[in-house]
Every structure is written in structure tokens, then in C-alpha cells.
Design an enzyme around this catalytic site. Sequence first.
Site, PDB file in Angstrom:
ATOM      1  N   HIS A   7       1.327  -0.944   0.442  1.00 37.76           N
ATOM      2  CA  HIS A   7      -0.244   0.167   0.315  1.00 37.76           C
ATOM      3  C   HIS A   7       0.672   1.787  -0.397  1.00 37.76           C
ATOM      4  O   HIS A   7       1.009   1.783   1.026  1.00 37.76           O
ATOM      5  CB  HIS A   7      -0.686   0.092   1.237  1.00 37.76           C
ATOM      6  CG  HIS A   7      -1.841   1.141   1.237  1.00 37.76           C
ATOM      7  ND1 HIS A   7      -3.139   1.342   0.848  1.00 37.76           N
ATOM      8  CD2 HIS A   7      -1.419   2.332   0.877  1.00 37.76           C
ATOM      9  CE1 HIS A   7      -3.851   1.824   1.008  1.00 37.76           C
ATOM     10  NE2 HIS A   7      -3.291   2.910   1.167  1.00 37.76           N
ATOM     11  N   HIS A  26       1.361   5.195  -2.053  1.00 38.95           N
ATOM     12  CA  HIS A  26       1.433   6.247  -2.130  1.00 38.95           C
ATOM     13  C   HIS A  26       2.348   7.296  -3.048  1.00 38.95           C
ATOM     14  O   HIS A  26       3.592   7.913  -2.555  1.00 38.95           O
ATOM     15  CB  HIS A  26       0.627   7.340  -1.369  1.00 38.95           C
ATOM     16  CG  HIS A  26      -0.312   6.818  -1.351  1.00 38.95           C
ATOM     17  ND1 HIS A  26      -1.676   7.035  -1.305  1.00 38.95           N
ATOM     18  CD2 HIS A  26      -0.446   6.689   0.036  1.00 38.95           C
ATOM     19  CE1 HIS A  26      -2.765   6.607  -0.578  1.00 38.95           C
ATOM     20  NE2 HIS A  26      -1.960   6.109   0.647  1.00 38.95           N
ATOM     21  N   LYS A  48      -9.518   0.104  -5.921  1.00 38.73           N
ATOM     22  CA  LYS A  48      -9.711   0.603  -4.856  1.00 38.73           C
ATOM     23  C   LYS A  48     -10.793   1.451  -4.248  1.00 38.73           C
ATOM     24  O   LYS A  48     -11.471   1.818  -5.041  1.00 38.73           O
ATOM     25  CB  LYS A  48      -8.240   1.847  -4.326  1.00 38.73           C
ATOM     26  CG  LYS A  48      -8.162   2.484  -2.772  1.00 38.73           C
ATOM     27  CD  LYS A  48      -8.022   0.929  -1.836  1.00 38.73           C
ATOM     28  CE  LYS A  48      -8.118   2.232  -0.781  1.00 38.73           C
ATOM     29  NZ  LYS A  48      -6.457   3.381   0.255  1.00 38.73           N
ATOM     30  N   HIS A  94     -10.581   0.768   1.486  1.00 39.25           N
ATOM     31  CA  HIS A  94     -10.219   2.252   3.475  1.00 39.25           C
ATOM     32  C   HIS A  94     -11.550   2.095   4.035  1.00 39.25           C
ATOM     33  O   HIS A  94     -12.674   2.537   3.905  1.00 39.25           O
ATOM     34  CB  HIS A  94      -9.992   4.060   2.245  1.00 39.25           C
ATOM     35  CG  HIS A  94      -9.906   4.598   4.086  1.00 39.25           C
ATOM     36  ND1 HIS A  94      -9.034   5.534   3.517  1.00 39.25           N
ATOM     37  CD2 HIS A  94     -11.280   5.091   4.309  1.00 39.25           C
ATOM     38  CE1 HIS A  94      -9.212   6.071   4.658  1.00 39.25           C
ATOM     39  NE2 HIS A  94      -9.589   6.283   5.737  1.00 39.25           N
ATOM     40  N   HIS A 111      -4.583  -1.252   5.963  1.00 37.00           N
ATOM     41  CA  HIS A 111      -4.292  -0.202   7.119  1.00 37.00           C
ATOM     42  C   HIS A 111      -5.324   0.177   8.508  1.00 37.00           C
ATOM     43  O   HIS A 111      -5.800   0.883   8.684  1.00 37.00           O
ATOM     44  CB  HIS A 111      -3.596   1.936   6.768  1.00 37.00           C
ATOM     45  CG  HIS A 111      -5.145   2.384   5.750  1.00 37.00           C
ATOM     46  ND1 HIS A 111      -6.799   2.483   5.814  1.00 37.00           N
ATOM     47  CD2 HIS A 111      -4.741   2.982   5.142  1.00 37.00           C
ATOM     48  CE1 HIS A 111      -7.403   2.710   4.946  1.00 37.00           C
ATOM     49  NE2 HIS A 111      -5.971   3.644   4.370  1.00 37.00           N
ATOM     50  N   ASP A 139       1.570   2.491   3.651  1.00 32.60           N
ATOM     51  CA  ASP A 139       0.691   3.244   3.117  1.00 32.60           C
ATOM     52  C   ASP A 139       1.774   5.096   3.658  1.00 32.60           C
ATOM     53  O   ASP A 139       1.098   6.620   4.169  1.00 32.60           O
ATOM     54  CB  ASP A 139      -0.724   3.874   4.710  1.00 32.60           C
ATOM     55  CG  ASP A 139      -1.611   4.828   4.232  1.00 32.60           C
ATOM     56  OD1 ASP A 139      -1.473   5.589   2.358  1.00 32.60           O
ATOM     57  OD2 ASP A 139      -2.712   4.833   4.699  1.00 32.60           O
TER      58      ASP A 139
HETATM   59  O1  DOR Z   1      -3.391   9.059   6.020  1.00 32.43           O
HETATM   60  C1  DOR Z   1      -3.722   9.515   5.139  1.00 32.43           C
HETATM   61  N1  DOR Z   1      -2.985   9.747   3.716  1.00 32.43           N
HETATM   62  N2  DOR Z   1      -4.595   8.081   4.347  1.00 32.43           N
HETATM   63  C2  DOR Z   1      -5.685   8.280   3.446  1.00 32.43           C
HETATM   64  O2  DOR Z   1      -6.133   6.961   3.584  1.00 32.43           O
HETATM   65  C3  DOR Z   1      -4.879   8.089   2.444  1.00 32.43           C
HETATM   66  C4  DOR Z   1      -3.264   9.320   2.415  1.00 32.43           C
HETATM   67  C5  DOR Z   1      -3.050  10.013   1.261  1.00 32.43           C
HETATM   68  O3  DOR Z   1      -2.665  10.228  -0.255  1.00 32.43           O
HETATM   69  O4  DOR Z   1      -2.335  10.724   2.046  1.00 32.43           O
HETATM   70 ZN    ZN Z   2      -3.217   4.916   1.022  1.00 30.76          ZN
END
Ligand code: DOR
Ligand code: ZN
Length: 352
Positions: A15, A17, A101, A138, A176, A249
Site C-alpha cells: 500500500h 502513495h 481501491k 479504505h 491500514h 501507506d
Molecule cells: O493518511 C492518509 N493519507 N490516509 C489515506 O488514506 C490517504 C493518504 C493520502 O493519500 O494522503
Molecule cells: Zn493510503
Amino acid sequence: MSATEIVIRRPDDWHLHLRDASMMAAVVPFSSADFGRAIIMPNTLPPVTTLNQAIKYREDIKKAVPGEHSFEPLMTLYLTEMSTPEDIGSAAQNGIIKAVKLYPAGATTNSESGVKDWQKVLPVLEEMAKIGLPLLVHGEVTDADVDIFDREELFIDTVLSPLRQKIPELRIVMEHVTTDTGVNYVMSSDSNLAATITAHHLIINRNAYLAGGIKPHYYCLPVAKREKHRLALRKAATSGDAKFFFGSDSAPHLDGLKECDCGCAGIFTSINALGCITTVFEQEGKLENLEKFVSLNGPEFYGLPANSSKTRLYKTSRPIRFPEKIQTSGGTVTVFNPLFAIYWQVDNRVEE
Ligand code: DOR
Ligand code: ZN
């Protein structure tokens, strides 16, 4: 097990970003240094909703990987109420799409195009169950009148449980997970349900961002909960149970967008996540289960082979120094500070 050196299959991050443009260029090398593959979250602007967008996004990520690293981005599609079973089904035929997702609309960063009424996406979910494509959730309800600390539990009761009863064949990852309720729910379910756990939720509880002043760099979603929940997560992660695997995450935001009146949710960990996790397993006396959590359980759930290359982790006599912040061309991003020293050095150049 107490050890000063441990060799494991190369880990993956289930997971992650990576954003786009200059942020992507700055953060990708940290993930590709320590992880062989990562499930890439689709909540970019605009979101990754089509196969063509996913192909382009994957190419961009690959271009940002330094030549000496080996890293495979595993792509996901962002589910909207406009997604059709035909589109998702035909996209999945292209092997690069590994999951879809589900963001409840309004739950987090760039979730505005997410799902308001999960009944509307049932035909897509039925198609996914048919073709064996996992759904990543989520797991928080977003109703304004629901307390933010109760959102995960309510999601289980009002969305996840009914959904699993309706489509038991659908493979689901509760992303998460942050509560003992979530952990127990996943543990007591059949093998179609698994969960990722982040490094930061194993390390911080809600005092980290609320006690002694507001600390925006410990603010993420789902928010870290009470200590008893952190302890339940540590027990699950270090147990070796195949239903739990690592998903960082890691969610970088420019410091200016976190240190303001309405700061973004997200903690940037990809640079020290593996050192943090290894330290947690050492603290719990469970280093023998580290490989399951970071390298074996994830691929098993996704039906992929574990990485064939190996990673050596060895203990140094001095704490490893990580930068407090990294630079991007748009500004700085603060690195997660676990508030303990990390002595575990990652060595990816292991002889086969
Ligand atoms: O803390 C987070 N940041 N939780 C999420 O679900 C998304 C993520 C983000 O993309 O910034
Ligand atoms: Zn995330």
C-alpha cells in the site's frame, strides 16, 4: 529470537502513495531501494480510473526508478460509481492491474470521486469476485456525525460485513487496519479477507499527534487510536498470521500543506519503514516472523511468487541517521520520526 543479522526475501510494500510529477521523482527512489514491488494507490489528481491512465502512471513511475534498483509498480484502479463491470473486467485482463481501491467519498486525500453508496458498485464487485480481482477498502465510514475514532468499527458493521455476506467470493483487503476490532474481525474471517498494517500504526498511538501540542506530521487517516489498539496491531503483525502483511501507506505531503489550518492526512515513511518495522519485530521478540509480514504473506494473498532476491538486515553499533526532511522541487516533506533509534541497516546487495 534475538539476532544481529537476518536474511529475508526482498520485501514488498502492499500500500503506497507515490503521487506524480516532482513529488513522485523525489519519493520513488526510497521505495525502490528497499522494496521489490508495491501496490500503487490510485488517488492522484485526477484519480487513476482507467486502464490507459494506469499504463501511463506505471510508465512514469518506472522512469523515476534509479537504474540500479529493481522495482515493479503493481497498479490499482480507483472505484467510482461510474465504473462499469465491463470496464473493470477488461482492464483486469491486462496483467498490470492487480486490484481495485474503494474510497468512501470524503474519507481522505482525493477521495471526492469515491463511493457514496456501495450498493451502486455491486455489479462491479460481483464481476471482480468472478475474475478474482481483489478489492482494497479504505475501511472508514464518512458520515459527519460519526466520531472519527469509531469510523473503522462502523465500517465493518455497516459496509464490510454486509458486503462479505452478499459476495462471499470477493477477495478483500482491509487497508491500514487500526483497531483491535478490525484485527479480530480479519482474524476470525475466512481466507478471502486480509489486512495491511502500516509501520506508523505499530509505533504511535493518538497521543503522538494530540498530547503536548498538535503534531501534524503524526496525523494520518485512519487516525492512530488508543494504546490498546496499537498493541493489538503489533500482536497481529508479528504473529506470522498469513492474513496480515505490510502496507506502508507512506503518503507524502509538502510540509506547507500539513502545517496549516486544515492540514493534509498522511505520514511519509518509505525512507525508514523497513528499519522501523524490523525494530518493532525485534522489540516484540518476533524477528523470526519478519519475513512473513514483509515478504511472504502479501504475495501469497495476491497469488504472486515471493521475490527471489534477498535482503540482509544487520545491526549497526551506531543509530542510522535518516534525514528529518527530504527536498522536492516543490518544497520539503517531513520524514516519520519513530522516536526510537534504528540500528538495522538494509543491505540489498546479497549474493544469490
Ligand atoms: O493518511 C492518509 N493519507 N490516509 C489515506 O488514506 C490517504 C493518504 C493520502 O493519500 O494522503
Ligand atoms: Zn493510503
